[in-house]
Scaffold this active site. Sequence first.
Site, PDB file in Angstrom:
ATOM      1  N   ASN A  40      37.375 -32.327 -25.639  1.00  0.00           N
ATOM      2  CA  ASN A  40      38.289 -31.459 -26.391  1.00  0.00           C
ATOM      3  C   ASN A  40      38.789 -32.182 -27.637  1.00  0.00           C
ATOM      4  O   ASN A  40      39.899 -32.699 -27.682  1.00  0.00           O
ATOM      5  CB  ASN A  40      39.452 -31.020 -25.504  1.00  0.00           C
ATOM      6  CG  ASN A  40      40.313 -29.965 -26.166  1.00  0.00           C
ATOM      7  OD1 ASN A  40      41.389 -30.241 -26.680  1.00  0.00           O
ATOM      8  ND2 ASN A  40      39.825 -28.740 -26.181  1.00  0.00           N
ATOM      9  N   ARG A  78      42.251 -30.530 -29.656  1.00  0.00           N
ATOM     10  CA  ARG A  78      41.962 -29.162 -30.105  1.00  0.00           C
ATOM     11  C   ARG A  78      42.894 -28.172 -29.440  1.00  0.00           C
ATOM     12  O   ARG A  78      43.411 -27.262 -30.089  1.00  0.00           O
ATOM     13  CB  ARG A  78      40.505 -28.776 -29.830  1.00  0.00           C
ATOM     14  CG  ARG A  78      40.141 -27.429 -30.486  1.00  0.00           C
ATOM     15  CD  ARG A  78      38.704 -27.004 -30.207  1.00  0.00           C
ATOM     16  NE  ARG A  78      38.332 -25.865 -31.048  1.00  0.00           N
ATOM     17  CZ  ARG A  78      38.572 -24.591 -30.763  1.00  0.00           C
ATOM     18  NH1 ARG A  78      39.226 -24.275 -29.646  1.00  0.00           N
ATOM     19  NH2 ARG A  78      38.185 -23.627 -31.584  1.00  0.00           N
ATOM     20  N   CYS A  79      43.134 -28.341 -28.148  1.00  0.00           N
ATOM     21  CA  CYS A  79      44.052 -27.443 -27.442  1.00  0.00           C
ATOM     22  C   CYS A  79      45.440 -27.436 -28.074  1.00  0.00           C
ATOM     23  O   CYS A  79      46.126 -26.413 -28.078  1.00  0.00           O
ATOM     24  CB  CYS A  79      44.187 -27.865 -25.978  1.00  0.00           C
ATOM     25  SG  CYS A  79      42.745 -27.561 -24.952  1.00  0.00           S
ATOM     26  N   MET A  80      45.865 -28.584 -28.592  1.00  0.00           N
ATOM     27  CA  MET A  80      47.233 -28.725 -29.092  1.00  0.00           C
ATOM     28  C   MET A  80      47.395 -28.305 -30.549  1.00  0.00           C
ATOM     29  O   MET A  80      48.455 -28.539 -31.139  1.00  0.00           O
ATOM     30  CB  MET A  80      47.693 -30.177 -28.937  1.00  0.00           C
ATOM     31  CG  MET A  80      47.814 -30.641 -27.502  1.00  0.00           C
ATOM     32  SD  MET A  80      48.621 -32.250 -27.344  1.00  0.00           S
ATOM     33  CE  MET A  80      47.469 -33.325 -28.214  1.00  0.00           C
TER      34      MET A  80
END
EC number: 3.5.3.6
Length: 411
Positions: A355, A400-402
Site C-alpha cells: 500500500n 495510500r490508504c491515509m
Amino acid sequence: MTAQTPIHVYSEIGKLKKVLLHRPGKEIENLMPDYLERLLFDDIPFLEDAQKEHDAFAQALRDEGVEVLYLETLAAESLVTPEIREAFIDEYLSEANIRGRATKKAIRELLMSIEDNQELIEKTMAGVQKSELPEIPAAEKGLTDLVESSYPFAIDPMPNLYFTRDPFATIGTGVSLNHMFSETRNRETIYGKYIFTHHPIYGGGKVPMVYDRNETTRIEGGDELVLSKDVLAVGISQRTDAASIEKLLVNIFKQNLGFKKVLAFEFANNRKFMHLDTVFTMVDYDKFTIHPEIEGDLRVYSVTYENEALRIVEEKGDLAELLAANLGVEKVELIRCGGDNLVAAGREQWNDGSNTLTIAPGVVVVYNRNTITNAILESKGLKLIKIHGSELVRGRGGPRCMSMPFEREDI
C-alpha cells in the site's frame, strides 16, 4: 486545473500537488477491546505516537512540495451558514443509530452548544460516550432510554477516518462519494457530502459527482485507482461489489471525464485483502507492487462503454502484458511484496508493504518497517520516502490508504 475544476487526478503517479489527510484524533481513544470488530480495528493505536507518526507523514509530503489539506478543516469550512450547520447536525444525528428520543435530544443540545465549527466536526468524529450526557429526568425518558444497556457509547466513534482514501475518491475532475461496506464507515461520508456541496472552493457543483452515498450498493476508494488519463482500475473485493462498479462506470462514461476503459480486478474476498490498493499499487510508469498471493486467483475484466451500454470482456493471459498494452508502455514489471518468500510476503502485506503512495513517477512513500519489500523497490531504481508507522499500521492501512489526492500533474 482551473477555478472551475478544483479536482484534477488523472493518474496514480503524476507529481502530487495537493492531498487530503485526517490527523488521528480523540476517536482513536474511544476504541476499546470489546468492540474492536464492530469498529473494524484489530488493535488499539497509542494516539500520541500515532499523531506524531501522522505529523511526520504530512511533513514528508510538504518537504516534497505537496500542499496538505485536512478533512476536519475542510468540513468545518463547509458549515458556511447557521442553517447549513444545523442541517449537518441533524443529518449526523439521523445516521448515528441513537437509541432513545431523550438521548438524541441531549446529544443535539450538546452539539449545538459547541460554537467553533472545527471543534464541532472533531466531536462528531470522536463519538459521544453516555457518561458525557447529563442525567435525563425519568419523566422525559422513553422505553428505549429506560432499558439500560452496557454499551458505553451513545454515538460510536469513527476511528477509521485517518484512512481518507475510502469515503470518497477523486477521479479525473470528479468525485465518487461512496456508499461504504459497513455502517461504521458509511457514516464517514457525511463530511465529503458537505465539502462537495457547500465548501467555498469544492462545493457548489464545481466537482461532478460520479457516485452518491445514498446508493444501496457498496464501493470504497481503496478499490478505485486512476492508472492513466484513459484507464481506470477498480477492485471487486470484500468492500466493493460488482453492481456498484457498473453504476460508477456508467456515470463516469456519461459525464465524459475522459476515461476510455476500466480494468476490473476480482480477487479474494477477505479482510486481509480488503481493497485492491492493499495488494496492488502503481509506483512508476511501468512498475507496480503486487502481493503474490492474489496472482493465482485474480480475474481481470475490461469494461468499455459503447452505444450507451457497458461492454465487458474477461481478459486472459499475462497481467503484466495486459497492463503494458493498456498503458502504452513496452513492458510492465510487477514487484512482489516480500519478494519470493511467502512468510515475508504475508507479513509485509499485513503491514501494508503493497500500500504505497506515489508522489511523482518513481518516488514512493512507504512504511519503513517493510524492509524486504523496500529493499526490492530500491533495487528497481525507485526513490523511497520512508515513514514510521508502528501505531498507524494497527488500523490496517498504509500511505495510500491515509491520503486522498486532490491535484496531480498530468503525465
